[in-house]
Design a protein around this motif. Structure first.
Motif, short mmCIF file in Angstrom:
data_model
loop_
_atom_site.label_atom_id
_atom_site.label_comp_id
_atom_site.label_asym_id
_atom_site.label_seq_id
_atom_site.Cartn_x
_atom_site.Cartn_y
_atom_site.Cartn_z
N VAL A 49 0.88 -1.17 0.00
CA VAL A 49 0.00 0.00 0.00
C VAL A 49 0.91 1.21 0.00
CG1 VAL A 49 -1.70 1.32 1.31
CG2 VAL A 49 -1.89 -1.16 1.19
N ILE A 50 0.69 2.12 -0.95
CA ILE A 50 1.50 3.33 -1.04
C ILE A 50 0.69 4.50 -0.50
CG2 ILE A 50 2.68 4.94 -2.59
CD1 ILE A 50 3.21 2.52 -4.42
N ILE A 51 1.29 5.19 0.47
CA ILE A 51 0.70 6.38 1.07
C ILE A 51 1.48 7.57 0.53
CG2 ILE A 51 0.23 7.60 3.23
CD1 ILE A 51 0.48 4.77 4.60
N THR A 52 0.80 8.50 -0.13
CA THR A 52 1.48 9.68 -0.66
C THR A 52 1.12 10.89 0.20
OG1 THR A 52 1.38 8.75 -2.89
CG2 THR A 52 1.83 11.11 -2.71
N ALA A 53 2.16 11.60 0.64
CA ALA A 53 1.98 12.78 1.48
C ALA A 53 2.47 14.01 0.73
CB ALA A 53 2.77 12.63 2.78
N LYS A 54 1.71 15.10 0.84
CA LYS A 54 2.10 16.37 0.23
C LYS A 54 1.35 17.50 0.90
CE LYS A 54 -1.45 16.31 -3.20
NZ LYS A 54 -1.97 16.95 -4.31
N ASP A 55 1.95 18.63 0.99
CA ASP A 55 1.31 19.85 1.46
C ASP A 55 0.18 19.64 2.45
OD1 ASP A 55 3.06 21.33 -0.09
OD2 ASP A 55 1.72 21.33 -1.82
N TRP A 56 0.49 19.03 3.56
CA TRP A 56 -0.40 18.89 4.70
C TRP A 56 -1.61 17.99 4.46
CZ3 TRP A 56 0.57 24.18 3.20
CH2 TRP A 56 1.80 24.62 3.69
N GLU A 57 -1.43 16.96 3.61
CA GLU A 57 -2.50 15.99 3.43
C GLU A 57 -1.94 14.68 2.89
OE1 GLU A 57 -5.35 17.49 0.64
OE2 GLU A 57 -3.95 17.44 -1.03
N PHE A 58 -2.66 13.60 3.17
CA PHE A 58 -2.37 12.30 2.56
C PHE A 58 -3.26 12.17 1.34
CE2 PHE A 58 -1.33 11.53 7.10
CZ PHE A 58 0.02 11.26 6.94
N ASP A 59 -2.88 11.33 0.39
CA ASP A 59 -3.65 11.23 -0.85
C ASP A 59 -5.00 10.55 -0.67
OD1 ASP A 59 -2.30 8.77 -0.38
OD2 ASP A 59 -2.36 8.25 -2.51
N GLN A 60 -5.21 9.84 0.45
CA GLN A 60 -6.50 9.21 0.72
C GLN A 60 -6.88 9.45 2.18
OE1 GLN A 60 -6.87 5.08 -0.58
NE2 GLN A 60 -5.07 5.35 -1.87
N GLU A 61 -8.16 9.44 2.45
CA GLU A 61 -8.62 9.58 3.83
C GLU A 61 -8.52 8.26 4.58
OE1 GLU A 61 -12.46 11.39 4.16
OE2 GLU A 61 -11.88 13.09 2.90
N GLU A 62 -8.56 7.13 3.83
CA GLU A 62 -8.43 5.83 4.48
C GLU A 62 -7.75 4.84 3.55
OE1 GLU A 62 -12.78 3.84 3.78
OE2 GLU A 62 -12.63 5.32 5.38
N TYR A 63 -7.06 3.90 4.17
CA TYR A 63 -6.35 2.84 3.47
C TYR A 63 -6.84 1.53 4.06
CZ TYR A 63 -3.39 6.78 2.31
OH TYR A 63 -2.94 8.01 1.88
N ARG A 64 -6.99 0.50 3.23
CA ARG A 64 -7.54 -0.78 3.70
C ARG A 64 -6.54 -1.90 3.46
NH1 ARG A 64 -13.01 -0.58 4.76
NH2 ARG A 64 -13.96 1.40 4.21
N ILE A 65 -6.41 -2.75 4.50
CA ILE A 65 -5.60 -3.95 4.39
C ILE A 65 -6.36 -5.10 5.03
CG2 ILE A 65 -3.42 -2.66 4.37
CD1 ILE A 65 -2.98 -3.55 7.27
N LYS A 66 -5.91 -6.32 4.76
CA LYS A 66 -6.57 -7.50 5.32
C LYS A 66 -5.88 -7.96 6.60
CE LYS A 66 -8.27 -9.12 0.91
NZ LYS A 66 -8.26 -10.16 -0.10
N ALA A 67 -6.68 -8.36 7.57
CA ALA A 67 -6.15 -8.87 8.84
C ALA A 67 -5.35 -10.14 8.57
CB ALA A 67 -7.28 -9.16 9.82
N GLY A 68 -4.22 -10.28 9.27
CA GLY A 68 -3.39 -11.46 9.16
C GLY A 68 -2.44 -11.45 7.97
N GLU A 69 -2.57 -10.48 7.10
CA GLU A 69 -1.73 -10.40 5.91
C GLU A 69 -0.57 -9.44 6.16
OE1 GLU A 69 -2.59 -8.26 1.79
OE2 GLU A 69 -3.69 -10.16 1.94
N THR A 70 0.63 -9.81 5.76
CA THR A 70 1.76 -8.89 5.87
C THR A 70 1.73 -7.96 4.66
OG1 THR A 70 3.08 -10.51 7.05
CG2 THR A 70 4.27 -8.71 6.02
N VAL A 71 1.72 -6.67 4.94
CA VAL A 71 1.60 -5.66 3.89
C VAL A 71 2.77 -4.68 4.01
CG1 VAL A 71 0.16 -3.78 3.00
CG2 VAL A 71 -0.91 -5.84 3.92
N ASP A 72 3.37 -4.34 2.88
CA ASP A 72 4.38 -3.30 2.85
C ASP A 72 3.67 -1.95 2.76
OD1 ASP A 72 6.62 -4.91 2.98
OD2 ASP A 72 6.92 -4.96 0.81
N LEU A 73 3.81 -1.13 3.79
CA LEU A 73 3.29 0.24 3.75
C LEU A 73 4.44 1.14 3.33
CD1 LEU A 73 1.06 0.62 6.95
CD2 LEU A 73 0.34 0.23 4.60
#
Length: 131
Positions: A49-73
């Motif tokens: 999951v890619i989180i993009t940050a710029k000028d005082w905001e993230f590109d999404q209000e929410e990010y979703r992942i599955k429980a028990g799954e290893t995810v690269d943030l």
């Protein structure tokens, strides 16, 4: 006395503005909750999951992942230097870094910018929803 107060205020303002400067470090870091993002360890992540940050905001209000799954943030900064802290966990993601995370229990976690980045820093919030 007034001159010192003005000088100290200007110095503090300069430090806050400098925190929003560009950074070209593009390295990758993986970390578990136990080591608070300080170490690096190999991990076999199932997704990213890619989180993009710029000028005082993230590109999404929410990010979703599955429980028990290893995810690269991965935190990508489109402007300035930012960081992500997932509240009520030990996960911290530095500017342009990747952290492997695993959440075993579904729930919602608040994410904030962990690097003072200027006037809108307090508004940099998002949610991580573990399904």
């Amino acid at each position: 006395m007034k001159k010192w107060l003005v000088f100290a205020s200007m110095l503090a303002l300069a430090l806050v503005i400098a925190a929003c400067g560009a950074n070209s470090n593009n390295s990758k870091e993986s970390s578990g909750a136990a080591n608070n993002g300080a170490g690096s360890e190999a991990s076999a992540s199932e997704s990213e999951v890619i989180i993009t940050a710029k000028d005082w905001e993230f590109d999404q209000e929410e990010y979703r992942i599955k429980a028990g799954e290893t995810v690269d943030l991965t935190l990508k900064s489109a402007g300035g230097i930012h960081g992500v802290r997932i509240l009520k966990t030990d996960y911290n993601i530095s500017n342009n870094k990747t952290v492997a995370v695993t959440f075993d229990t579904p729930g919602t976690y608040d994410m904030i910018c962990s690097v003072p980045c200027g006037a809108g820093h307090g508004k940099m919030k998002a949610k991580l929803i573990v399904e």
